[in-house]
Design a protein around this motif. Sequence first.
Motif, PDB file in Angstrom:
ATOM      1  N   ASN A 168      50.887  53.583  24.509  1.00 38.04           N
ATOM      2  CA  ASN A 168      50.465  53.206  23.346  1.00 38.04           C
ATOM      3  C   ASN A 168      51.505  52.710  22.681  1.00 38.04           C
ATOM      4  O   ASN A 168      52.746  53.295  22.651  1.00 38.04           O
ATOM      5  N   PRO A 169      51.345  51.524  21.744  1.00 34.33           N
ATOM      6  CA  PRO A 169      52.379  51.082  20.727  1.00 34.33           C
ATOM      7  C   PRO A 169      53.214  52.100  20.003  1.00 34.33           C
ATOM      8  O   PRO A 169      52.205  52.617  19.474  1.00 34.33           O
ATOM      9  N   ALA A 170      54.422  51.885  19.846  1.00 32.63           N
ATOM     10  CA  ALA A 170      55.256  52.858  19.173  1.00 32.63           C
ATOM     11  C   ALA A 170      54.595  52.628  17.765  1.00 32.63           C
ATOM     12  O   ALA A 170      54.459  51.742  17.195  1.00 32.63           O
ATOM     13  N   GLY A 171      54.382  54.027  17.182  1.00 30.20           N
ATOM     14  CA  GLY A 171      53.997  53.852  15.865  1.00 30.20           C
ATOM     15  C   GLY A 171      52.589  53.562  15.488  1.00 30.20           C
ATOM     16  O   GLY A 171      52.076  53.662  14.298  1.00 30.20           O
ATOM     17  N   THR A 172      51.814  53.502  16.476  1.00 30.71           N
ATOM     18  CA  THR A 172      50.384  53.434  16.120  1.00 30.71           C
ATOM     19  C   THR A 172      49.556  54.520  16.511  1.00 30.71           C
ATOM     20  O   THR A 172      48.426  54.539  16.040  1.00 30.71           O
ATOM     21  N   THR A 173      49.822  55.612  17.076  1.00 29.30           N
ATOM     22  CA  THR A 173      49.311  56.884  17.477  1.00 29.30           C
ATOM     23  C   THR A 173      49.334  57.748  16.089  1.00 29.30           C
ATOM     24  O   THR A 173      50.567  57.873  15.636  1.00 29.30           O
TER      25      THR A 173
ATOM     26  N   GLY B 138      51.406  47.844  12.360  1.00 25.59           N
ATOM     27  CA  GLY B 138      50.972  48.053  13.718  1.00 25.59           C
ATOM     28  C   GLY B 138      50.757  47.192  14.449  1.00 25.59           C
ATOM     29  O   GLY B 138      51.066  47.025  15.682  1.00 25.59           O
ATOM     30  N   LYS B 139      50.391  45.856  13.803  1.00 27.02           N
ATOM     31  CA  LYS B 139      50.201  44.495  14.346  1.00 27.02           C
ATOM     32  C   LYS B 139      51.351  44.075  14.993  1.00 27.02           C
ATOM     33  O   LYS B 139      51.483  43.537  16.317  1.00 27.02           O
ATOM     34  N   SER B 140      52.499  44.418  14.450  1.00 25.12           N
ATOM     35  CA  SER B 140      53.973  43.890  14.650  1.00 25.12           C
ATOM     36  C   SER B 140      54.212  44.738  15.805  1.00 25.12           C
ATOM     37  O   SER B 140      54.696  44.113  16.912  1.00 25.12           O
ATOM     38  N   GLU B 141      54.265  46.185  15.808  1.00 25.94           N
ATOM     39  CA  GLU B 141      54.432  46.796  17.032  1.00 25.94           C
ATOM     40  C   GLU B 141      53.727  46.547  18.334  1.00 25.94           C
ATOM     41  O   GLU B 141      54.156  46.204  19.569  1.00 25.94           O
ATOM     42  N   PHE B 142      52.691  46.242  18.261  1.00 29.25           N
ATOM     43  CA  PHE B 142      51.584  45.857  19.153  1.00 29.25           C
ATOM     44  C   PHE B 142      52.260  44.552  19.872  1.00 29.25           C
ATOM     45  O   PHE B 142      52.153  44.274  21.317  1.00 29.25           O
ATOM     46  N   LEU B 143      52.724  43.490  19.087  1.00 29.25           N
ATOM     47  CA  LEU B 143      53.151  42.294  19.558  1.00 29.25           C
ATOM     48  C   LEU B 143      54.307  42.538  20.464  1.00 29.25           C
ATOM     49  O   LEU B 143      54.752  41.905  21.299  1.00 29.25           O
ATOM     50  N   LYS B 144      55.177  43.530  20.067  1.00 32.02           N
ATOM     51  CA  LYS B 144      56.412  43.795  20.409  1.00 32.02           C
ATOM     52  C   LYS B 144      56.190  44.404  21.896  1.00 32.02           C
ATOM     53  O   LYS B 144      57.061  44.135  22.743  1.00 32.02           O
ATOM     54  N   ILE B 145      55.223  45.215  22.168  1.00 29.34           N
ATOM     55  CA  ILE B 145      55.007  46.049  23.425  1.00 29.34           C
ATOM     56  C   ILE B 145      54.068  45.114  24.310  1.00 29.34           C
ATOM     57  O   ILE B 145      54.581  44.980  25.419  1.00 29.34           O
ATOM     58  N   TRP B 146      53.123  44.582  23.581  1.00 30.99           N
ATOM     59  CA  TRP B 146      52.064  44.087  24.553  1.00 30.99           C
ATOM     60  C   TRP B 146      51.951  42.556  24.736  1.00 30.99           C
ATOM     61  O   TRP B 146      51.656  42.117  25.576  1.00 30.99           O
ATOM     62  N   GLY B 147      52.898  41.891  23.703  1.00 29.60           N
ATOM     63  CA  GLY B 147      52.775  40.531  23.606  1.00 29.60           C
ATOM     64  C   GLY B 147      51.584  39.989  22.768  1.00 29.60           C
ATOM     65  O   GLY B 147      50.657  40.757  22.521  1.00 29.60           O
ATOM     66  N   ASP B 148      51.354  38.699  22.862  1.00 30.40           N
ATOM     67  CA  ASP B 148      50.128  38.147  22.426  1.00 30.40           C
ATOM     68  C   ASP B 148      49.040  37.998  23.517  1.00 30.40           C
ATOM     69  O   ASP B 148      49.023  37.314  24.454  1.00 30.40           O
TER      70      ASP B 148
ATOM     71  N   ASN C 290      40.248  43.892  30.497  1.00 31.53           N
ATOM     72  CA  ASN C 290      41.286  44.297  31.254  1.00 31.53           C
ATOM     73  C   ASN C 290      42.630  43.494  30.445  1.00 31.53           C
ATOM     74  O   ASN C 290      43.532  42.811  31.148  1.00 31.53           O
ATOM     75  N   TRP C 291      42.522  43.502  29.308  1.00 33.24           N
ATOM     76  CA  TRP C 291      43.630  42.922  28.479  1.00 33.24           C
ATOM     77  C   TRP C 291      45.024  43.629  28.840  1.00 33.24           C
ATOM     78  O   TRP C 291      46.072  43.016  28.465  1.00 33.24           O
ATOM     79  N   ARG C 292      45.013  44.951  29.288  1.00 32.47           N
ATOM     80  CA  ARG C 292      46.232  45.502  29.399  1.00 32.47           C
ATOM     81  C   ARG C 292      46.981  45.089  30.843  1.00 32.47           C
ATOM     82  O   ARG C 292      48.049  45.591  31.109  1.00 32.47           O
ATOM     83  N   HIS C 293      46.219  44.357  31.621  1.00 30.07           N
ATOM     84  CA  HIS C 293      46.964  44.049  33.071  1.00 30.07           C
ATOM     85  C   HIS C 293      48.240  43.144  32.746  1.00 30.07           C
ATOM     86  O   HIS C 293      48.188  42.410  31.656  1.00 30.07           O
TER      87      HIS C 293
ATOM     88  N   VAL D  24      56.694  37.321  24.887  1.00 26.19           N
ATOM     89  CA  VAL D  24      56.812  37.939  23.742  1.00 26.19           C
ATOM     90  C   VAL D  24      57.938  37.268  23.156  1.00 26.19           C
ATOM     91  O   VAL D  24      58.049  37.159  21.634  1.00 26.19           O
ATOM     92  N   THR D  25      59.094  36.942  23.956  1.00 25.23           N
ATOM     93  CA  THR D  25      60.349  36.461  23.115  1.00 25.23           C
ATOM     94  C   THR D  25      59.877  35.088  22.351  1.00 25.23           C
ATOM     95  O   THR D  25      60.256  35.046  21.340  1.00 25.23           O
ATOM     96  N   ASN D  26      59.214  34.283  23.169  1.00 24.17           N
ATOM     97  CA  ASN D  26      58.691  33.228  22.521  1.00 24.17           C
ATOM     98  C   ASN D  26      57.998  33.113  21.348  1.00 24.17           C
ATOM     99  O   ASN D  26      58.112  32.406  20.226  1.00 24.17           O
TER     100      ASN D  26
END
Length: 858
Positions: free
Chosen positions: A457-462, A488-498, A504-507, A514-516
């Motif tokens: 889970n993204p940090a800070g979202t649980t 939460g949106k910011s943390e999601f982008l850092k961990i999962w990217g766009d 199956n979005w987690r594959h 993410v860097t770009n």
Amino acid sequence: MLIQSCSRKNDKFLNRKFHATATKYNVLYNGNIALQRGIEGVNNEYTENFWELLPIERMDVSEDIFLPGQTKNADFERAEEKAIKAIQVHGMNIGGKEKNPQIDEAYLLLGQARYFDQRFVPAMAAFNNILNKYPTSDKINQVKIWREKTNMRLDNNAGAIEKLKRLLEEEKEDIEGQDLADAAAALAQAYLNTKSNDSAIAQLTIAAENTKIKREKARYHFIKGQLYNQFGEKDSANVEFDAIIEMHRQVPRSFYINAHLEKSYNTDASNIDDIEFEEYLTELEENRENRPFLDKIYYRIAEYHRNKMSDSLAEVYYNKSLRKTTSDKYLKSLSYETLGNMYFDKNVYKTAGAYYDSTLTAMVKNTKPYRVIKKKRDNLDDVIYYEGIAQTNDSILKMVSLPKAEQLAIYTKFAEDQKLKEIEAKKEQEDALKRQKSQSSPITSVNNNQRSQGIGNPAGTTRDLQTLSGSKNNSTFYFYNTTTVAYGKSEFLKIWGDRKLQDNWRHSNQRADVTNTVKSDSLTDSSVEDLRFNPETYLASLPTKQTEIDSIAKERNFAYYQLGIIYKEKFKELELAKSKLEKLLSNNPEDRLILPSKYNLYRIYEELGLIRKADAIKTAIINEYPDSRYAEILLNPQSELSKDENSPEAIYTKLYQQFNDEEYASVITEAETQIKRLEGDNFVPKFEILKASAKGRLYGFEAYKEGINYIALTYVNTEEGKKAQEIIDNAFPVLAKKEFIADDTTEKFNVIFQFQNSLKEDIDGFIKILDEEVAKVKYFDLRTSKDVYDENTTFVVVHGLKSIGGAKGFAELLKTEEKDKRGRPIKPKITRPYFAISSPNYAIIQRHKNLNAYLKLE
């Protein structure tokens, strides 16, 4: 003995006792329980409307129609079943007489169950059965009362009044207690139904004195208070409300509170101690038992402050009432409407319009109050629109007129203020985030292995959802707090990217760079921040070309003119109208606005009693515009504009008649002349509509479309502009179709004879001959018409034929030679070329002027 006692045919003591006991303590007992449960359900579903005169009986009569065997309420159905069972199973009709003394009560239960189930005709049959078969029943008075209550439900109020009065007179010694109360209450309701409210008061007094049921007593007193208020007898009304207040917790709280409020409304404001009265209202507000009624209490306090001219306090309490209001839509509409009226009176029309919008959502549509508010709200549309234009354009023109140094100083200060606000907003977000973290459960750590497998889970979202939703006032629920959602949106982008919203979005192969993404977002944020806090951004947005500045000034001037007319004509706000028109004239407006503005100012000065100013502007109009219709009106005040042959109304009426006579070219020319002559007048959009319609008839759909689009954009807030927009939205998609339809799909056809206008042929003479030939055809209902096709072509049309073959055959028949009595041939009368066409296709060629395309198909 048991078997013998079950028999309903033996008239013996044991048999009678057995069936009476079984009826009373088994069947009727359960039936009465079901009836009472059903009545409680009806009472619970009924909502008292204390804004109107309360009914004597708590029951909403539904207009739904039920088939035989259907019922509205299962409890009443069960009560009816038990009553029928008692009659069928335990009835002892021996020798034409009923030996079971409980059967009359079974019929009474049957009638009551049907009554509350709103099946009044079957209920009447049950009550009449008792009156006919059991005249000596001890329930006979109750039955008579219930029968008349049923009569009232069947709109037989006159008969109910007559029979109830007879009952009270004939049985005045025997009828007492609750029966007397019920009879008097039923008679009072009959009087209310027939608008004999004064007679109802006396009967309600009897009912209130004799009933032992506190709820009913409170209701009767409250209705009496309402009736006294209708008659303007406030002291008598207050006596009734005091009777309710003295019962306190013995009656429903709603009656207790509304009695207090009604009494407070009846208090004479000039004779009260303000401090004492405010303490009284405050006590009602602070009493914990009154919390369910705070919406009405707050509204009453708001009304008190508004009557004391404390508008700011009144507004606070109206809004408090709105926040507490739940199901009382009428109260909500009153609060919204009052707030709208307060802002309307302060000339803050945009805010007033918003409150009127809210008022309409809480009102019943298509009622008179709804239409009144709707009309008032619609009138505000123009004010809001033109005030917005005037304020915006004034601000732009003021900035443009300043030296560049002053412009830069103003925008620099504005940019700095924006930057400070941004810093404060970020600080508030950080503080809110800290509070959120302190209230949330510990964050679940996610290791790199889990992340690589896409299961973390993204940090800070649980969050502990129970904790997040625990405090409503602190808005701790995750999705109620915009700061935590953004985090939460910011943390999601850092961990999962766009990631796209898909299965199956987690594959790992769905992971974006993410860097770009972060870099791109950072650049965008930086760019936005630089633009927002850079004063040059605002300077660059100012118009610099003189044509742009002139256009803004022209738009502003027209807005001021419209505001002046609206305030004068629609709202009778003469001072506001005066200030707008005077400001317009000081802005050096275009010529078309000067004369009507001066004339309207003259009328305003007259109404305000500013005689010198009125005389001065009157002289200016006569001297500067001697040939204008306004000068003519001022020189001859006795002549009414509507009767003047040069008035817009008279000219429009004449042009409209020309339009009906198909003189389209003349209509277009004259309409253009009048539009130029009457610029700024309210009649101009009407001439525009007439011109567009004439162009459509003469030049086709595209010309009509152009004219209607112009009206919708130019006169957006007039009735004609709104009508034009409706035509664009609803009619254009249909009118735009130009594909011809097959002849076998329609039943109406025409024969068309074509004439060139340049040849100046005798069209009327041709129509006369054609009419003679058409009159000979008895088997069709034929008629002729002369229709303009375009500026060069006119059609003579025969209508009423039933098929394409029939149309062609009729035209050929017109060419057939006729012979006189001696057999000599006569020259054919109708030899002109023709073409046959269905009525829908004829409408298409008239609309799109595509005759050649149709003739090619033939």
